[in-house]
Enzyme design. Structure first.
Site, PDB file in Angstrom:
ATOM      1  N   TYR A 264       0.847  -1.187   0.000  1.00  0.00           N
ATOM      2  CA  TYR A 264       0.000   0.000   0.000  1.00  0.00           C
ATOM      3  C   TYR A 264       0.883   1.238   0.000  1.00  0.00           C
ATOM      4  O   TYR A 264       1.528   1.581   0.973  1.00  0.00           O
ATOM      5  CB  TYR A 264      -0.921   0.020   1.220  1.00  0.00           C
ATOM      6  CG  TYR A 264      -1.878  -1.145   1.312  1.00  0.00           C
ATOM      7  CD1 TYR A 264      -2.222  -1.885   0.192  1.00  0.00           C
ATOM      8  CD2 TYR A 264      -2.453  -1.500   2.522  1.00  0.00           C
ATOM      9  CE1 TYR A 264      -3.102  -2.959   0.281  1.00  0.00           C
ATOM     10  CE2 TYR A 264      -3.343  -2.556   2.625  1.00  0.00           C
ATOM     11  CZ  TYR A 264      -3.659  -3.291   1.503  1.00  0.00           C
ATOM     12  OH  TYR A 264      -4.532  -4.349   1.608  1.00  0.00           O
TER      13      TYR A 264
ATOM     14  N   HIS B  76      -0.245 -12.054   1.031  1.00  0.00           N
ATOM     15  CA  HIS B  76      -1.190 -11.318   0.195  1.00  0.00           C
ATOM     16  C   HIS B  76      -1.655 -12.154  -0.996  1.00  0.00           C
ATOM     17  O   HIS B  76      -2.850 -12.223  -1.291  1.00  0.00           O
ATOM     18  CB  HIS B  76      -0.520 -10.032  -0.298  1.00  0.00           C
ATOM     19  CG  HIS B  76      -1.426  -8.848  -0.256  1.00  0.00           C
ATOM     20  ND1 HIS B  76      -0.973  -7.564  -0.060  1.00  0.00           N
ATOM     21  CD2 HIS B  76      -2.763  -8.732  -0.382  1.00  0.00           C
ATOM     22  CE1 HIS B  76      -1.989  -6.719  -0.077  1.00  0.00           C
ATOM     23  NE2 HIS B  76      -3.086  -7.408  -0.272  1.00  0.00           N
TER      24      HIS B  76
ATOM     25  N   LEU C  14     -18.093  -2.511   3.746  1.00  0.00           N
ATOM     26  CA  LEU C  14     -19.017  -1.445   3.367  1.00  0.00           C
ATOM     27  C   LEU C  14     -19.158  -1.331   1.851  1.00  0.00           C
ATOM     28  O   LEU C  14     -19.607  -0.308   1.326  1.00  0.00           O
ATOM     29  CB  LEU C  14     -18.551  -0.109   3.958  1.00  0.00           C
ATOM     30  CG  LEU C  14     -18.542  -0.061   5.489  1.00  0.00           C
ATOM     31  CD1 LEU C  14     -18.002   1.275   5.977  1.00  0.00           C
ATOM     32  CD2 LEU C  14     -19.943  -0.314   6.049  1.00  0.00           C
ATOM     33  N   GLY C  15     -18.773  -2.391   1.140  1.00  0.00           N
ATOM     34  CA  GLY C  15     -18.945  -2.392  -0.312  1.00  0.00           C
ATOM     35  C   GLY C  15     -18.218  -1.248  -0.980  1.00  0.00           C
ATOM     36  O   GLY C  15     -18.792  -0.543  -1.817  1.00  0.00           O
TER      37      GLY C  15
ATOM     38  N   GLY D   4     -17.533   1.536   0.086  1.00  0.00           N
ATOM     39  CA  GLY D   4     -18.183   2.804   0.398  1.00  0.00           C
ATOM     40  C   GLY D   4     -19.628   2.905  -0.034  1.00  0.00           C
ATOM     41  O   GLY D   4     -20.365   3.773   0.444  1.00  0.00           O
ATOM     42  N   PHE D   5     -20.078   2.027  -0.927  1.00  0.00           N
ATOM     43  CA  PHE D   5     -21.437   2.141  -1.458  1.00  0.00           C
ATOM     44  C   PHE D   5     -22.490   1.973  -0.365  1.00  0.00           C
ATOM     45  O   PHE D   5     -23.512   2.669  -0.343  1.00  0.00           O
ATOM     46  CB  PHE D   5     -21.667   1.110  -2.560  1.00  0.00           C
ATOM     47  CG  PHE D   5     -23.031   1.214  -3.192  1.00  0.00           C
ATOM     48  CD1 PHE D   5     -23.283   2.169  -4.162  1.00  0.00           C
ATOM     49  CD2 PHE D   5     -24.066   0.377  -2.810  1.00  0.00           C
ATOM     50  CE1 PHE D   5     -24.548   2.288  -4.730  1.00  0.00           C
ATOM     51  CE2 PHE D   5     -25.323   0.485  -3.373  1.00  0.00           C
ATOM     52  CZ  PHE D   5     -25.573   1.442  -4.340  1.00  0.00           C
TER      53      PHE D   5
END
Length: 344
Positions: A67, A133, A234-235, A237-238
């Protein structure tokens, strides 16, 4: 905050973690601010500690060396330098980031060097959970896992975890069969590495709009006492209800290419947000908190790790641990239409 256990070693963590990736990677770069992100991590730890009666929340902070690359671990290290005892640190190895590509590297020598580098960036002596990962297709996964197990023996790592192979490509190729076989490859990998050293946790996508892990992967974990870290609960952000159809995303934002974030699909999937808002209002909560409460209700070893870049969202997410959905709530959410994507 309620505490949950990960793996046979009974490692304790707060019920809701913090996904740190959006602070440095994959989401809108123009909104990524190092100092603001540091304040967000502090706020999350404060919220977890307050909910835990002042004894510390043991909040799981999820990061990875890729990241940034590297900058996310450096950011988290700034917080850990002051508050290491209050956090459960999870980071990952196995992926290298180039200019236009990402490649896997599971060579034992590299894994050990990567761990040492992560420890330096995180400013800690021990990583609580070290995750692979992705498996390197050119290296037997047993060899990679064996090197990671040596890190446990050396005291550099407390426990090991595996990230699930992404199921999206398989979902596109199997229309009409949601959830079936999408995690078969991950389960085969888990069966192999379990023979080398115990798996303490599996990280995979799980949310109201991506429930595929409930079919086989989560049951595999439950049967073996393995923790489950719910990524993207949270998908992307959706499910927060803050994103509007047609709002658009910057080119560096993963949602600009996500098949559920076209204007057409965002409009088609609004019933999911409406349903979550209806459930949330009965609890004096937000749609995001209802979505996280649903993930928490899927099992005692499930720990959602919602991503957040701002203090407000991190504190709101942590508050979801106090919500207890009723049978009526769960039935309503189960009756919501499945999410659609541009592959459907």
């Amino acid at each position: 905050m309620e505490r949950r256990t990960i793996g046979a070693g009974a490692l304790e963590v707060g019920a809701v973690g913090l996904g740190c990736m959006p602070m440095s990677w994959a989401y809108t770069g123009s909104r990524q601010r190092g100092d603001a992100s540091v304040r967000t991590v502090h706020a999350a730890l404060d919220a977890a500690g307050a909910a835990g009666g002042g004894r510390g929340g043991g909040m799981l902070l999820d990061t990875a060396d890729m990241y940034g690359p590297f900058t996310n671990e450096l950011l988290i290290g700034r917080v850990l330098k002051e508050r290491r005892a209050e956090a459960f640190v999870s980071t990952k190895c196995g992926l290298l980031v180039g200019e236009q590509h990402i490649v896997a590297n599971g060579r034992p020598g590299y894994v050990k060097r990567a761990c040492d580098a992560s420890l330096r960036r995180l400013q800690t002596d021990t990583i609580d959970l070290y995750q692979l990962h992705r498996a390197d297709p050119e290296i037997p996964i047993e060899e990679t896992w064996g090197a990671m197990a040596e890190l446990v023996a050396a005291g550099k790592v407390r426990a090991l975890g595996l990230c699930a192979v992404g199921a999206r490509a398989q979902r596109r190729s199997a229309p009409g069969r949601p959830g079936r076989g999408l995690h078969d490859l991950t389960i085969r990998q888990l069966e192999r590495v379990q023979q080398v050293f115990p798996v303490s946790a599996v990280q995979a996508e799980l949310s109201v709009w991506s429930p595929e892990a409930l079919d086989a992967l989560l049951p595999w974990c439950v049967a073996r006492g393995v923790g489950f870290l719910a990524a993207m609960p949270l998908g992307n952000g959706f499910l927060t209800g803050t994103l509007k159809p047609g709002m658009g995303f910057e080119p560096d934002d993963l949602r600009a290419r996500h098949p559920r974030f076209t204007a057409e699909m965002m409009a088609a999937n609004q019933p999911l947000v409406v349903g979550l808002r209806r459930v949330a209002e009965r609890h004096g909560a937000t749609p995001a908190q209802a979505a996280l409460a649903w993930v928490l209700a899927q099992g005692r070893q499930v720990v959602p790790i919602p991503g957040a870049k701002r203090e407000r969202w991190a504190v709101e997410n942590a508050g979801a641990a106090a919500i207890r959905l009723t049978e009526r709530d769960l039935a309503e959410i189960a009756a919501l239409p499945p999410a659609l994507g541009s592959w459907d």
